[in-house]
Design a protein around this motif. Sequence first.
Motif, short mmCIF file in Angstrom:
data_model
loop_
_atom_site.label_atom_id
_atom_site.label_comp_id
_atom_site.label_asym_id
_atom_site.label_seq_id
_atom_site.Cartn_x
_atom_site.Cartn_y
_atom_site.Cartn_z
N SER A 122 0.84 -1.19 0.00
CA SER A 122 0.00 0.00 0.00
C SER A 122 0.88 1.24 0.00
O SER A 122 1.76 1.38 0.85
CB SER A 122 -0.89 -0.01 1.25
N ILE B 245 1.42 -5.05 4.00
CA ILE B 245 0.48 -5.65 4.93
C ILE B 245 0.51 -7.16 4.67
O ILE B 245 0.38 -7.60 3.53
CB ILE B 245 -0.95 -5.09 4.76
N GLU C 28 -1.09 -10.86 5.83
CA GLU C 28 -2.14 -11.61 6.53
C GLU C 28 -1.65 -13.03 6.72
O GLU C 28 -1.12 -13.64 5.79
CB GLU C 28 -3.44 -11.61 5.72
N MET D 58 -3.44 -9.66 10.89
CA MET D 58 -2.97 -8.73 9.86
C MET D 58 -1.82 -7.94 10.48
O MET D 58 -1.95 -7.47 11.62
CB MET D 58 -4.08 -7.77 9.44
N TRP E 94 0.83 -4.68 9.73
CA TRP E 94 1.19 -3.51 8.92
C TRP E 94 2.66 -3.20 9.19
O TRP E 94 3.05 -2.96 10.33
CB TRP E 94 0.33 -2.31 9.31
N SER F 219 -13.15 -7.91 8.07
CA SER F 219 -12.48 -8.68 7.03
C SER F 219 -12.77 -8.08 5.66
O SER F 219 -13.69 -7.26 5.50
CB SER F 219 -12.94 -10.14 7.06
N GLU F 220 -12.03 -8.52 4.67
CA GLU F 220 -12.24 -8.02 3.31
C GLU F 220 -13.64 -8.35 2.81
O GLU F 220 -14.31 -7.50 2.21
CB GLU F 220 -11.19 -8.62 2.36
N PRO G 121 -5.92 -3.53 2.19
CA PRO G 121 -5.60 -2.86 3.45
C PRO G 121 -4.50 -1.84 3.24
O PRO G 121 -3.66 -1.98 2.34
CB PRO G 121 -5.15 -4.00 4.36
N ASP H 58 -4.96 2.07 10.64
CA ASP H 58 -5.11 0.95 9.72
C ASP H 58 -6.45 1.09 9.02
O ASP H 58 -7.48 1.34 9.66
CB ASP H 58 -5.09 -0.37 10.49
N TRP I 210 -8.99 0.11 5.25
CA TRP I 210 -9.24 -0.54 3.97
C TRP I 210 -9.27 0.58 2.94
O TRP I 210 -9.97 1.57 3.11
CB TRP I 210 -10.56 -1.29 3.98
N GLN I 211 -8.49 0.44 1.89
CA GLN I 211 -8.40 1.44 0.82
C GLN I 211 -9.23 0.94 -0.35
O GLN I 211 -8.91 -0.07 -0.97
CB GLN I 211 -6.95 1.63 0.41
N PHE J 271 -10.16 0.01 9.61
CA PHE J 271 -10.06 -1.44 9.71
C PHE J 271 -10.85 -1.96 10.91
O PHE J 271 -11.45 -3.03 10.85
CB PHE J 271 -8.58 -1.86 9.83
#
Length: 176
Positions: free
Chosen positions: A59, A67, A69, A79, A81, A111-112, A133, A140, A142-143, A159
């Motif tokens: 990212s 990131i 997982e 997760m 970073w 979660s995603e 992420p 933190d 989600w992008q 997040f």
Amino acid sequence: MKNRRTMIAYAVFILILLLIAIYLYYSFVTQEQKQEESTAILKAKQTAGLVATERTWKSVWDHTYWIVEGTDAEKRKIMVWIPFQTVQDGPDIPQQGTEGVHSELLQNGVSEEQMRTAIMSANPDLEIVRLLPGFYKGEDVWQLFYTNSTGYYYQFYKFTDGSPVGTPFSLPNTLR
């Protein structure tokens, strides 16, 4: 007949050489990215106790983060970073020590799949281009990179609870 076989053999040989050249070029171009990813995985294992890695993302927004997982020894999803610093003429490297490295149990965040579901139920007219992420304004996130009838946009979501951070960023000259 013999001339035709010779031509076919040359064509096969040239095709094989071309495939080898493409593979070598691809390996050369992705070498730094793979090196950064390996370094991030190693750092995540050292600092967060990961025993298995499932996915990685790079990212880049205000700062570069990898990131990772994975799962820990207790089989919990985590997760991690990891901040990286830019190196001129070489792959980026993680910051020294554990400063800036942050890990979070996935069960303590969104979660995603949960994030995708929440985004689509709140905005059924958008199309998700990419969701990954990241790190934005010290947290933190989600992008989300998405498109709708008016253009392309970035939006960040926490997040921890999936709530929006700020307003969407529109990309210039992206009207459809």
